[in-house]
Write an enzyme that holds these catalytic residues in place. Structure first.
Site, short mmCIF file in Angstrom:
data_model
loop_
_atom_site.label_atom_id
_atom_site.label_comp_id
_atom_site.label_asym_id
_atom_site.label_seq_id
_atom_site.Cartn_x
_atom_site.Cartn_y
_atom_site.Cartn_z
N GLY A 191 0.85 -1.24 0.08
CA GLY A 191 0.20 0.06 -0.16
C GLY A 191 0.84 1.23 0.10
N TYR A 192 0.35 2.43 -0.06
CA TYR A 192 0.90 3.62 -0.42
C TYR A 192 0.59 4.48 0.79
CZ TYR A 192 2.49 1.68 -4.50
OH TYR A 192 3.04 0.78 -5.49
N LEU A 193 1.65 5.03 1.54
CA LEU A 193 1.32 5.82 2.79
C LEU A 193 1.46 7.35 2.24
CD1 LEU A 193 3.81 4.29 5.14
CD2 LEU A 193 1.62 4.48 5.44
N ARG B 284 -3.26 4.91 2.18
CA ARG B 284 -4.16 5.75 1.28
C ARG B 284 -4.54 4.90 0.18
NH1 ARG B 284 -1.66 10.83 -1.06
NH2 ARG B 284 -3.93 11.37 -1.44
N ASN C 231 1.86 0.99 -9.55
CA ASN C 231 1.01 0.33 -8.64
C ASN C 231 0.10 1.19 -7.87
OD1 ASN C 231 1.53 -2.66 -8.21
ND2 ASN C 231 3.54 -2.11 -9.14
#
Length: 153
Positions: free
Chosen positions: A30-32, A83, A147
């Site tokens: 996932g992406y912070l 997020r 991604n």
């Protein structure tokens, strides 16, 4: 400065499966922070028993990449803070033409189930790898296929 030089393709068909080396590696990521194609993103990844925090600069074929191992427990917690959606995929290594191709088969979110992307990391932007017959359209540099974008950021 560490850089990533990578070409990315859609995969057409199942021809890669018979050539995959070893078992697939389950990945959750996932992406912070993933503000867009012209800004860096911060990714957390849990790959099997190992975990990483990665900062990637903007760009297509060549871009800055800083990756650091972190405890798996930290990655599990950080994934809850991401997020967008968390990506679940299986990563396969497929040797072809003197390169190890990375093939990612997506499982979730549901809208990505069945999507298969292939990447090859290169030592120089000038390297022209032999392309496997199971590749489809090249999407290197197309921000829609990053991604971070696939995670809904």
């Amino acid at each position: 400065m560490p850089v990533e030089i990578e070409r990315k393709f859609l995969v057409a068909g199942e021809g890669w499966r018979g050539a995959a080396a070893g078992a697939g590696l389950p990945i959750r990521q996932g992406y912070l922070a993933a503000p867009g194609p012209e800004a860096p993103n911060v990714r957390v990844r849990l790959a099997g028993e190992r975990a990483y925090l990665t900062v990637k600069g903007p760009g297509g074929l060549v871009r800055a990449e800083f990756e650091y191992p972190i405890p798996a427990e930290d990655a599990t917690t950080l994934l809850t803070l991401c997020r967008g959606e968390t990506l679940h995929k299986t990563r396969w290594t497929v040797p072809f033409g003197g390169h190890d191709w990375t093939v990612d088969e997506f499982h979730s979110p549901a809208r990505l189930a069945g999507l298969v992307l292939a990447e090859v990391e290169l030592t120089s932007a000038d390297v022209q790898p032999l392309l496997p017959p199971w590749l489809g359209q090249e999407v290197t540099g197309d921000p829609r296929w990053s991604n971070a974008a696939l995670a809904g950021n």
